[in-house]
Design a protein around this motif. Structure first.
Motif, mmCIF file in Angstrom:
data_model
loop_
_atom_site.group_PDB
_atom_site.id
_atom_site.type_symbol
_atom_site.label_atom_id
_atom_site.label_comp_id
_atom_site.label_asym_id
_atom_site.label_seq_id
_atom_site.Cartn_x
_atom_site.Cartn_y
_atom_site.Cartn_z
ATOM 1 N N PRO A 172 1.285 -1.351 -0.289
ATOM 2 C CA PRO A 172 -0.087 -0.312 0.457
ATOM 3 C C PRO A 172 0.781 0.837 0.197
ATOM 4 C CG PRO A 172 -1.027 -1.599 1.939
ATOM 5 C CD PRO A 172 0.582 -2.145 1.479
ATOM 6 N N LEU A 173 2.339 1.097 0.713
ATOM 7 C CA LEU A 173 2.858 2.489 0.718
ATOM 8 C C LEU A 173 4.248 2.527 -0.599
ATOM 9 C CD1 LEU A 173 3.696 2.222 3.731
ATOM 10 C CD2 LEU A 173 2.055 3.784 2.969
ATOM 11 N N ALA A 174 3.991 1.619 -1.541
ATOM 12 C CA ALA A 174 4.953 1.739 -2.652
ATOM 13 C C ALA A 174 4.343 2.671 -3.533
ATOM 14 C CB ALA A 174 4.479 0.321 -3.309
ATOM 15 N N GLY A 175 3.511 3.065 -4.079
ATOM 16 C CA GLY A 175 3.337 4.722 -4.444
ATOM 17 C C GLY A 175 3.785 6.210 -4.326
ATOM 18 N N LYS A 176 3.891 6.538 -2.519
ATOM 19 C CA LYS A 176 5.008 7.175 -2.079
ATOM 20 C C LYS A 176 6.065 7.643 -2.416
ATOM 21 C CE LYS A 176 1.512 7.230 0.746
ATOM 22 N NZ LYS A 176 0.684 7.897 1.270
ATOM 23 N N THR A 177 6.061 8.665 -2.608
ATOM 24 C CA THR A 177 7.640 9.542 -2.999
ATOM 25 C C THR A 177 8.640 9.637 -2.104
ATOM 26 O OG1 THR A 177 7.018 11.520 -2.253
ATOM 27 C CG2 THR A 177 6.504 10.875 -4.944
ATOM 28 N N SER A 178 7.625 9.252 -0.813
ATOM 29 C CA SER A 178 8.975 9.431 0.410
ATOM 30 C C SER A 178 8.037 8.951 1.570
ATOM 31 C CB SER A 178 9.422 10.929 0.563
ATOM 32 O OG SER A 178 10.529 10.773 2.474
ATOM 33 N N LEU A 179 8.552 8.336 2.881
ATOM 34 C CA LEU A 179 8.252 7.639 3.861
ATOM 35 C C LEU A 179 8.918 7.810 4.711
ATOM 36 C CD1 LEU A 179 8.140 3.515 2.504
ATOM 37 C CD2 LEU A 179 5.896 5.951 2.754
ATOM 38 N N SER A 180 8.100 7.552 6.027
ATOM 39 C CA SER A 180 9.184 7.735 6.981
ATOM 40 C C SER A 180 9.161 6.379 8.003
ATOM 41 C CB SER A 180 8.489 8.367 8.517
ATOM 42 O OG SER A 180 6.998 8.162 8.881
ATOM 43 N N ILE A 181 10.298 6.510 9.429
ATOM 44 C CA ILE A 181 10.276 5.566 9.792
ATOM 45 C C ILE A 181 9.181 5.429 10.452
ATOM 46 C CG2 ILE A 181 11.437 4.040 11.782
ATOM 47 C CD1 ILE A 181 13.462 5.863 11.175
ATOM 48 N N ASP A 182 8.129 5.850 10.865
ATOM 49 C CA ASP A 182 7.122 5.958 11.727
ATOM 50 C C ASP A 182 6.011 4.832 10.266
ATOM 51 O OD1 ASP A 182 7.271 6.340 13.889
ATOM 52 O OD2 ASP A 182 6.368 8.258 14.070
ATOM 53 N N ASP A 183 6.170 5.265 9.656
ATOM 54 C CA ASP A 183 5.191 4.608 8.456
ATOM 55 C C ASP A 183 5.146 3.031 8.236
ATOM 56 O OD1 ASP A 183 3.976 6.865 7.622
ATOM 57 O OD2 ASP A 183 5.536 7.342 6.317
ATOM 58 N N ILE A 184 5.871 2.692 8.845
ATOM 59 C CA ILE A 184 6.708 1.111 8.130
ATOM 60 C C ILE A 184 7.068 0.563 9.717
ATOM 61 C CG2 ILE A 184 7.027 1.121 5.817
ATOM 62 C CD1 ILE A 184 10.418 1.663 5.960
ATOM 63 N N ALA A 185 7.369 1.119 10.759
ATOM 64 C CA ALA A 185 7.074 0.536 12.274
ATOM 65 C C ALA A 185 6.987 -0.419 12.275
ATOM 66 C CB ALA A 185 6.707 1.217 12.819
#
Length: 293
Positions: A172-185
């Motif tokens: 679900p997050l693969a299309g993001k241009t940037s992530l935070s550590i919390d996004d994939i915690a």
């Protein structure tokens, strides 16, 4: 009594196979001769290395410890032989180690132009033994990533690297241009096999800035396993951005992690070695400017 390297090689052959017959065949000696050599090695070290029954061969705790140390002992002996050989060749050889994704070409080209009589040997370094390769002399100098764990190494900082995270392409997050550590915690993070704990901690971002620990995914041995585990949804993996560009896959997506700590690339060498060729390579790097840009 000093360890006999020939007996040590015989020991490794048996320890890896846990079968005297198969080890003897691989070593091209008879099984009785191999058994005698192992018994002599056990006499030399003063402990039993194997438990032998009619059905199986297993390692004793002492045997497990010797197997753990034996590879480095043999590597050190080979490195000593190679250093002697290079010294006998008028010292005009330089073995340069490198990790994947580090662009060494500009510096090495500059060095080669300045020192056309020096033969450069390149050797890929891996996370599980890159530090030992520098300390035991398998390479003279290396372009490596932090963190460097052992004492005895000198370094020259080269540049920082941003982190990316490898995700399945259908995440679900693969299309993001940037992530935070919390996004994939909540994602399990793959674990490097045979790596120093400090290496795993750094590249798994463990602990996280809030003190939490990542979930552990499968253990991986190489980049191909990493990509396949990520593709299968078994875990995610943090990479330097340069590594991500080397392994494009249709089922894997690499997304920058904005708040991850920056990685670092350094030139490293054994502090006890004072080689004019290493100094000349450092000068070539200074002349060509920062790498990785």
């Amino acid at each position: 009594m000093d360890l006999d390297l020939r007996k040590l090689r015989y020991f490794i052959a048996v320890a890896e196979r846990l079968h005297f017959g198969q080890a003897a065949e691989a070593l091209h000696i008879t099984q009785p001769a191999l058994s005698r050599q192992i018994r002599q090695l056990e006499h030399d070290v003063g402990v039993d290395l194997f438990v032998r029954t009619s059905r199986e061969v297993t390692l004793t705790p002492a045997g497990e410890q010797l197997l753990h140390d034996a590879g480095r002992l043999l590597a050190a002996s080979h490195a000593a032989r190679d250093r002697a050989r290079r010294a006998g060749e008028d010292g005009r050889h330089l073995t340069v180690g490198f990790m994947l994704g580090i662009d060494t070409a500009p510096a090495l080209q500059c060095f080669a132009e300045r020192h056309p009589d020096v033969i450069i040997h390149l050797k890929r370094l891996r996370w599980k033994d890159y530090d030992q390769a520098l300390l035991d002399g398998r390479v003279d100098v290396g372009f490596v990533r932090l963190p460097l764990v052992p004492e005895g190494l000198s370094t020259m900082f080269l540049y920082n690297e941003p982190f990316t995270v490898a995700l399945p392409a259908d995440h679900p997050l693969a299309g993001k241009t940037s992530l935070s550590i919390d996004d994939i915690a909540d994602e399990p993070v793959l674990h490097y096999a045979d790596a120093d704990p400090a290496w795993n901690a750094f590249w798994r971002i463990d602990p996280r800035p809030d003190g939490s620990r990542p979930r552990s995914g499968p253990v991986v041995h190489d980049i191909e396993e990493i990509v396949e585990y990520v593709r299968a949804g078994r875990g995610v993996m943090f990479f330097p951005s340069a590594i991500a560009s080397l392994f494009p896959r249709p089922h894997v997506t690499y997304v920058p992690v904005a708040d991850a700590p920056l990685g670092g690339v350094v030139l490293a060498w054994d502090s006890t070695r004072h080689s004019p060729l290493i100094a000349a390579l450092a000068e070539a790097i200074l002349e060509t400017g920062p790498l990785g840009r």
